[in-house]
Design an enzyme around this catalytic site. Structure first.
Site, PDB file in Angstrom:
ATOM      1  N   SER A 173      43.109   8.109  27.949  1.00 40.69           N
ATOM      2  CA  SER A 173      41.684   7.878  28.154  1.00 40.69           C
ATOM      3  C   SER A 173      40.882   9.059  27.656  1.00 40.69           C
ATOM      4  CB  SER A 173      41.420   7.657  29.639  1.00 40.69           C
ATOM      5  OG  SER A 173      40.047   7.483  29.865  1.00 40.69           O
ATOM      6  N   CYS A 174      39.582   8.864  27.452  1.00 41.11           N
ATOM      7  CA  CYS A 174      38.771   9.916  26.865  1.00 41.11           C
ATOM      8  C   CYS A 174      38.133  10.829  27.895  1.00 41.11           C
ATOM      9  CB  CYS A 174      37.699   9.313  25.975  1.00 41.11           C
ATOM     10  SG  CYS A 174      36.264   8.751  26.873  1.00 41.11           S
ATOM     11  N   ASP A 175      37.883  10.342  29.101  1.00 46.09           N
ATOM     12  CA  ASP A 175      37.134  11.233  29.992  1.00 46.09           C
ATOM     13  C   ASP A 175      38.021  12.413  30.374  1.00 46.09           C
ATOM     14  OD1 ASP A 175      38.254  11.134  32.650  1.00 46.09           O
ATOM     15  OD2 ASP A 175      37.351   9.166  32.969  1.00 46.09           O
ATOM     16  N   SER A 176      37.405  13.581  30.486  1.00 47.60           N
ATOM     17  CA  SER A 176      38.156  14.823  30.622  1.00 47.60           C
ATOM     18  C   SER A 176      38.978  14.882  31.898  1.00 47.60           C
ATOM     19  CB  SER A 176      37.213  16.021  30.527  1.00 47.60           C
ATOM     20  OG  SER A 176      36.233  15.944  31.544  1.00 47.60           O
TER      21      SER A 176
ATOM     22  N   VAL B  74      35.756   7.094  23.588  1.00 50.19           N
ATOM     23  CA  VAL B  74      36.492   7.807  22.549  1.00 50.19           C
ATOM     24  C   VAL B  74      37.943   7.903  22.996  1.00 50.19           C
ATOM     25  CG1 VAL B  74      36.745   9.979  21.290  1.00 50.19           C
ATOM     26  CG2 VAL B  74      34.472   9.178  21.904  1.00 50.19           C
TER      27      VAL B  74
END
Length: 140
Positions: free
Chosen positions: A2-5, A37
């Site tokens: 996944s894109c979230d940090s 993203v």
């Protein structure tokens, strides 16, 4: 991944805790004009392997692969011209000889509209020259 940090950090912490090592990471914007993203990561776990085999391959000992044994029409034409006093052969003649020997690269979609269409047939001397080239390139 996944894109979230937060999710990325959680996933990496888990993977690193199980013997993986982060070698490289990059963001891939697969969905432009959205907030999403993807993250592409190269992970390695080679150092954790208990059993691995090192293999050394000598390319001289290997047989030709199917890709290496295919000559282009231009290579066949050049070989025929050099070895037969400048003889010129057409793509049609090469295709006819290849079909005769069962070498069919792909389906031909450029078929004639009528079934009684006449095509020039490859003369014997040109067929022999093409066969010689196909043998040289180990296609037959």
């Amino acid at each position: 991944m996944s894109c979230d940090s937060a999710t990325l950090a959680r996933d990496l912490k888990y993977l690193c805790g199980h013997g993986y090592e982060l070698k490289k990471a990059t963001a891939a914007d697969m969905f432009p004009q959205t907030v999403h993203v993807e993250t592409v990561c190269l992970l390695s776990k080679f150092h954790e392997a208990k059993h691995h085999v090192n293999v050394t391959v000598d390319m001289d000992e290997m047989d030709l692969t199917s890709a290496e044994s295919k000559a282009t029409y231009e290579e066949i034409k050049k070989y025929v011209a050099v070895h037969n006093d400048g003889m010129k052969v057409s793509n049609l003649y090469i295709a006819q000889v290849q079909a005769k020997y069962g070498i069919i690269e792909r389906e031909n979609y450029n078929l004639p509209k009528s079934e009684d269409t006449k095509h020039p047939q490859c003369p014997k001397e040109k067929e022999d020259a093409i066969v010689d080239a196909l043998r040289f390139f180990r296609m037959i």
